[in-house]
Design a protein around this motif. Structure first.
Motif, PDB file in Angstrom:
ATOM      1  N   TRP A  45       0.853  -1.185   0.000  1.00 33.62           N
ATOM      2  CA  TRP A  45       0.000   0.000   0.000  1.00 33.62           C
ATOM      3  C   TRP A  45       0.882   1.225   0.000  1.00 33.62           C
ATOM      4  O   TRP A  45       1.945   1.251   0.635  1.00 33.62           O
ATOM      5  CB  TRP A  45      -0.909   0.004   1.226  1.00 33.62           C
ATOM      6  CG  TRP A  45      -1.988  -1.022   1.119  1.00 33.62           C
ATOM      7  CD1 TRP A  45      -1.932  -2.336   1.484  1.00 33.62           C
ATOM      8  CD2 TRP A  45      -3.280  -0.818   0.556  1.00 33.62           C
ATOM      9  NE1 TRP A  45      -3.106  -2.962   1.191  1.00 33.62           N
ATOM     10  CE2 TRP A  45      -3.961  -2.046   0.626  1.00 33.62           C
ATOM     11  CE3 TRP A  45      -3.926   0.286   0.015  1.00 33.62           C
ATOM     12  CZ2 TRP A  45      -5.253  -2.207   0.169  1.00 33.62           C
ATOM     13  CZ3 TRP A  45      -5.215   0.133  -0.440  1.00 33.62           C
ATOM     14  CH2 TRP A  45      -5.878  -1.117  -0.353  1.00 33.62           C
ATOM     15  N   TYR A  46       0.431   2.255  -0.699  1.00 32.95           N
ATOM     16  CA  TYR A  46       1.173   3.518  -0.795  1.00 32.95           C
ATOM     17  C   TYR A  46       0.273   4.625  -0.301  1.00 32.95           C
ATOM     18  O   TYR A  46      -0.911   4.668  -0.628  1.00 32.95           O
ATOM     19  CB  TYR A  46       1.590   3.789  -2.240  1.00 32.95           C
ATOM     20  CG  TYR A  46       2.455   2.677  -2.762  1.00 32.95           C
ATOM     21  CD1 TYR A  46       3.832   2.717  -2.612  1.00 32.95           C
ATOM     22  CD2 TYR A  46       1.886   1.550  -3.338  1.00 32.95           C
ATOM     23  CE1 TYR A  46       4.625   1.675  -3.041  1.00 32.95           C
ATOM     24  CE2 TYR A  46       2.665   0.498  -3.764  1.00 32.95           C
ATOM     25  CZ  TYR A  46       4.033   0.564  -3.612  1.00 32.95           C
ATOM     26  OH  TYR A  46       4.814  -0.480  -4.018  1.00 32.95           O
ATOM     27  N   GLU A  47       0.853   5.523   0.464  1.00 32.53           N
ATOM     28  CA  GLU A  47       0.132   6.687   0.954  1.00 32.53           C
ATOM     29  C   GLU A  47       0.910   7.930   0.566  1.00 32.53           C
ATOM     30  O   GLU A  47       2.072   8.093   0.934  1.00 32.53           O
ATOM     31  CB  GLU A  47      -0.026   6.625   2.472  1.00 32.53           C
ATOM     32  CG  GLU A  47      -0.774   7.802   3.035  1.00 32.53           C
ATOM     33  CD  GLU A  47      -0.971   7.721   4.539  1.00 32.53           C
ATOM     34  OE1 GLU A  47      -1.746   8.544   5.052  1.00 32.53           O
ATOM     35  OE2 GLU A  47      -0.360   6.862   5.202  1.00 32.53           O
ATOM     36  N   ALA A  48       0.272   8.803  -0.195  1.00 29.70           N
ATOM     37  CA  ALA A  48       0.864  10.088  -0.534  1.00 29.70           C
ATOM     38  C   ALA A  48       0.432  11.082   0.532  1.00 29.70           C
ATOM     39  O   ALA A  48      -0.751  11.150   0.874  1.00 29.70           O
ATOM     40  CB  ALA A  48       0.393  10.543  -1.908  1.00 29.70           C
ATOM     41  N   VAL A  49       1.394  11.823   1.055  1.00 28.15           N
ATOM     42  CA  VAL A  49       1.118  12.771   2.125  1.00 28.15           C
ATOM     43  C   VAL A  49       1.528  14.169   1.672  1.00 28.15           C
ATOM     44  O   VAL A  49       2.693  14.401   1.349  1.00 28.15           O
ATOM     45  CB  VAL A  49       1.875  12.390   3.418  1.00 28.15           C
ATOM     46  CG1 VAL A  49       1.543  13.368   4.539  1.00 28.15           C
ATOM     47  CG2 VAL A  49       1.558  10.955   3.835  1.00 28.15           C
ATOM     48  N   ALA A  50       0.567  15.085   1.625  1.00 26.11           N
ATOM     49  CA  ALA A  50       0.846  16.487   1.307  1.00 26.11           C
ATOM     50  C   ALA A  50       1.074  17.231   2.616  1.00 26.11           C
ATOM     51  O   ALA A  50       0.339  17.034   3.583  1.00 26.11           O
ATOM     52  CB  ALA A  50      -0.320  17.107   0.549  1.00 26.11           C
ATOM     53  N   VAL A  51       2.099  18.067   2.638  1.00 25.81           N
ATOM     54  CA  VAL A  51       2.472  18.779   3.854  1.00 25.81           C
ATOM     55  C   VAL A  51       2.329  20.286   3.616  1.00 25.81           C
ATOM     56  O   VAL A  51       2.745  20.790   2.580  1.00 25.81           O
ATOM     57  CB  VAL A  51       3.931  18.434   4.231  1.00 25.81           C
ATOM     58  CG1 VAL A  51       4.356  19.171   5.480  1.00 25.81           C
ATOM     59  CG2 VAL A  51       4.087  16.931   4.416  1.00 25.81           C
ATOM     60  N   PRO A  52       1.756  20.994   4.577  1.00 23.41           N
ATOM     61  CA  PRO A  52       1.611  22.445   4.415  1.00 23.41           C
ATOM     62  C   PRO A  52       2.978  23.139   4.261  1.00 23.41           C
ATOM     63  O   PRO A  52       3.995  22.625   4.703  1.00 23.41           O
ATOM     64  CB  PRO A  52       0.937  22.902   5.712  1.00 23.41           C
ATOM     65  CG  PRO A  52       0.413  21.679   6.360  1.00 23.41           C
ATOM     66  CD  PRO A  52       1.231  20.537   5.855  1.00 23.41           C
ATOM     67  N   THR A  53       2.979  24.317   3.671  1.00 26.79           N
ATOM     68  CA  THR A  53       4.184  25.119   3.512  1.00 26.79           C
ATOM     69  C   THR A  53       4.787  25.369   4.885  1.00 26.79           C
ATOM     70  O   THR A  53       4.042  25.634   5.817  1.00 26.79           O
ATOM     71  CB  THR A  53       3.822  26.453   2.823  1.00 26.79           C
ATOM     72  OG1 THR A  53       3.216  26.145   1.574  1.00 26.79           O
ATOM     73  CG2 THR A  53       5.021  27.326   2.596  1.00 26.79           C
ATOM     74  N   PRO A  54       6.071  25.210   5.074  1.00 31.57           N
ATOM     75  CA  PRO A  54       7.125  25.180   4.074  1.00 31.57           C
ATOM     76  C   PRO A  54       7.427  23.791   3.519  1.00 31.57           C
ATOM     77  O   PRO A  54       8.315  23.642   2.698  1.00 31.57           O
ATOM     78  CB  PRO A  54       8.342  25.714   4.849  1.00 31.57           C
ATOM     79  CG  PRO A  54       8.154  25.193   6.230  1.00 31.57           C
ATOM     80  CD  PRO A  54       6.653  25.263   6.444  1.00 31.57           C
ATOM     81  N   GLY A  55       6.735  22.751   3.961  1.00 30.36           N
ATOM     82  CA  GLY A  55       7.009  21.398   3.490  1.00 30.36           C
ATOM     83  C   GLY A  55       7.716  20.590   4.556  1.00 30.36           C
ATOM     84  O   GLY A  55       7.622  20.888   5.745  1.00 30.36           O
ATOM     85  N   ILE A  56       8.445  19.569   4.104  1.00 25.84           N
ATOM     86  CA  ILE A  56       9.088  18.642   5.025  1.00 25.84           C
ATOM     87  C   ILE A  56      10.445  18.222   4.468  1.00 25.84           C
ATOM     88  O   ILE A  56      10.615  18.115   3.256  1.00 25.84           O
ATOM     89  CB  ILE A  56       8.168  17.410   5.262  1.00 25.84           C
ATOM     90  CG1 ILE A  56       8.691  16.526   6.398  1.00 25.84           C
ATOM     91  CG2 ILE A  56       7.955  16.625   3.971  1.00 25.84           C
ATOM     92  CD1 ILE A  56       7.673  15.472   6.870  1.00 25.84           C
ATOM     93  N   THR A  57      11.403  17.990   5.350  1.00 21.11           N
ATOM     94  CA  THR A  57      12.715  17.488   4.926  1.00 21.11           C
ATOM     95  C   THR A  57      12.626  15.983   4.715  1.00 21.11           C
ATOM     96  O   THR A  57      11.705  15.321   5.212  1.00 21.11           O
ATOM     97  CB  THR A  57      13.793  17.780   5.983  1.00 21.11           C
ATOM     98  OG1 THR A  57      13.495  17.037   7.179  1.00 21.11           O
ATOM     99  CG2 THR A  57      13.907  19.267   6.292  1.00 21.11           C
TER     100      THR A  57
END
Length: 173
Positions: A45-57
């Motif tokens: 299973w794959y989960e795409a995770v969107a992160v609010p600005t500024p993002g994630i390292t």
């Protein structure tokens, strides 16, 4: 050896702080899931995770994936790439041609720019889908993310420094 009570309390406070930070972080992200059946018959299973600005390292994404019970996605075939890209082909995972992190990392001391790449899991790094002129080791790049030079979205990869921020990441379970 006994640990002084004050050190033990500080350690507990630090752990609680990290857990609360992750809980706060995960409540502000957006994600979606998709499955893929590997050639060996196992379903991942794959989960795409969107992160609010500024993002994630990359390093924070790696820790967040582990905290969720998975790992940053490894892409070992064109078919798997198609599934993962289908999951992230949405503007919320991209910013000006820069897409989400996934699980490729370059071993320290490798021949630059293309030597020593491996997956965070022990799978073979034989399938590769680098964008034109990538990897290039720009800025001491040592981790993989989806990338397209013309600001669009594409299933091609680039290498980036793990301390840089990206708009998301992909977890594999």
């Amino acid at each position: 050896m006994t640990v002084p009570a004050s050190d033990s309390r500080r350690a507990k406070v630090a752990v609680c702080s990290v857990v609360l930070s992750l809980a706060s972080f995960t409540s502000s992200v957006q994600s979606q899931l998709k499955s893929f059946k590997h050639s060996d018959g196992t379903t991942h299973w794959y989960e795409a995770v969107a992160v609010p600005t500024p993002g994630i390292t990359w390093s924070a994404a790696h820790l967040a994936a582990a905290a969720a019970g998975g790992y940053l996605a490894t892409i070992t075939s064109q078919a798997e790439s198609d599934v993962v890209f289908g999951l992230i082909d949405d503007a919320k995972y991209w910013s000006s041609g820069i897409g989400p992190w996934f699980g490729g990392t370059q071993q320290v001391g490798s021949v630059e720019p293309a030597g020593g790449w491996k997956w965070v899991e022990s799978e073979s790094f034989t399938y590769q889908n680098w964008a034109t002129a990538k990897p290039d080791d720009s800025g001491k790049a040592d981790a993989t993310f989806f990338y397209h030079a013309r600001g669009a979205r594409a299933a091609t990869w680039s290498d980036g420094n793990k301390v840089n921020f990206r708009p998301g990441y992909v977890i594999e379970y």
